[in-house]
Design a protein around this motif. Sequence first.
Motif, PDB file in Angstrom:
ATOM      1  N   ILE A   1       0.833  -1.312   0.001  1.00 18.91           N
ATOM      2  CA  ILE A   1      -0.020   0.092  -0.016  1.00 18.91           C
ATOM      3  C   ILE A   1       0.747   1.175  -0.041  1.00 18.91           C
TER       4      ILE A   1
ATOM      5  N   LYS B   1       2.287   2.614  -3.288  1.00 21.55           N
ATOM      6  CA  LYS B   1       1.083   3.106  -4.033  1.00 21.55           C
ATOM      7  C   LYS B   1       0.075   3.700  -3.380  1.00 21.55           C
ATOM      8  N   CYS B   2       0.466   4.734  -2.442  1.00 26.61           N
ATOM      9  CA  CYS B   2      -0.314   4.813  -0.930  1.00 26.61           C
ATOM     10  C   CYS B   2      -1.909   5.231  -1.408  1.00 26.61           C
ATOM     11  N   HIS B   3      -2.531   4.323  -0.762  1.00 23.51           N
ATOM     12  CA  HIS B   3      -4.027   4.536  -0.518  1.00 23.51           C
ATOM     13  C   HIS B   3      -4.352   4.087   0.852  1.00 23.51           C
TER      14      HIS B   3
ATOM     15  N   CYS C   1      -5.275   6.244   2.908  1.00 21.49           N
ATOM     16  CA  CYS C   1      -6.663   6.937   3.344  1.00 21.49           C
ATOM     17  C   CYS C   1      -7.476   7.223   2.032  1.00 21.49           C
ATOM     18  N   SER C   2      -8.460   7.790   2.117  1.00 21.10           N
ATOM     19  CA  SER C   2      -9.317   7.980   1.160  1.00 21.10           C
ATOM     20  C   SER C   2      -8.765   9.163  -0.120  1.00 21.10           C
ATOM     21  N   ARG C   3      -7.741   9.997   0.382  1.00 19.39           N
ATOM     22  CA  ARG C   3      -7.237  10.833  -0.521  1.00 19.39           C
ATOM     23  C   ARG C   3      -6.343  10.016  -1.768  1.00 19.39           C
ATOM     24  N   ARG C   4      -6.034   8.751  -1.614  1.00 19.44           N
ATOM     25  CA  ARG C   4      -5.494   7.863  -2.569  1.00 19.44           C
ATOM     26  C   ARG C   4      -4.504   8.529  -3.350  1.00 19.44           C
ATOM     27  N   CYS C   5      -3.463   9.032  -2.776  1.00 16.25           N
ATOM     28  CA  CYS C   5      -2.451   9.718  -3.561  1.00 16.25           C
ATOM     29  C   CYS C   5      -1.707   9.138  -4.473  1.00 16.25           C
ATOM     30  N   ARG C   6      -1.918   7.836  -4.186  1.00  9.94           N
ATOM     31  CA  ARG C   6      -0.937   6.687  -5.281  1.00  9.94           C
ATOM     32  C   ARG C   6       0.301   7.079  -5.446  1.00  9.94           C
TER      33      ARG C   6
END
Length: 202
Positions: free
Chosen positions: A100, A103-105, A107-112
């Motif tokens: 995660i 490809k950061c998700h 939190c709901s911002r899902r910056c990826r």
Amino acid sequence: MWKISNRDAEAIIDDELAKKSLSRYFAVMQNKKTAKFMVAKLLPAEFDENAPIKTLWEEHKKRTEDFYKIENALDTRNESEFPKPKKSYFNLKIEIASKILKKCHFCSRRCRINRSAGEFGYCKCGDTMLVSSIFAHLGEEPELVPSGTIFTIGCTICCRHCQNWAISQWIETGNKCKPLDVAVAIKRLRLSGCKNVNLVGG
Ligand code: SF4
Ligand code: SF4
């Protein structure tokens, strides 16, 4: 050994309503039952580290069904009766978390963005914990006090009413802490009488 506490926090231990509504938490706090992260270490899991995250989540779903069975079994048996698995449900969670992060998700911002490669998203948090303070918090609800609190820098939100704005909005910079440093700090807090670990921040 010294202990930090307050009168309300000591009285709540014998409060029948609190004991009934938080029975497992009380039992773990008093070392009568096994904490969930320890249970997770005893539950075997089968996975390939190189498998796609979707496959790892499928394995996670299957093992979650078994988690409650082993948790119940541990309530009446000793941890030493359970063989330590080669790969556990706990290891599986670490593997999923590290994927995660790439490809950061979280939190709901899902910056990826890839936090492991030094990229930063909205929260500006990287892959290392930045600690503002570590202490036994006496200002939480009595069931939690003294609470082994670790304030970390950053937050995924930017609330106008934030009472921890210096920490959440990077006015402070914090000190880098390796996982082992955090583990040692948690152990010290527990030995000083803290009932739990309270991780606050990014
Ligand atoms: S705000 Fe932070 S935690 Fe949330 S998705 Fe973006 S980088 Fe990840
Ligand atoms: S720490 Fe809490 S109050 Fe502060 S910005 Fe983050 S979510 Fe909002």
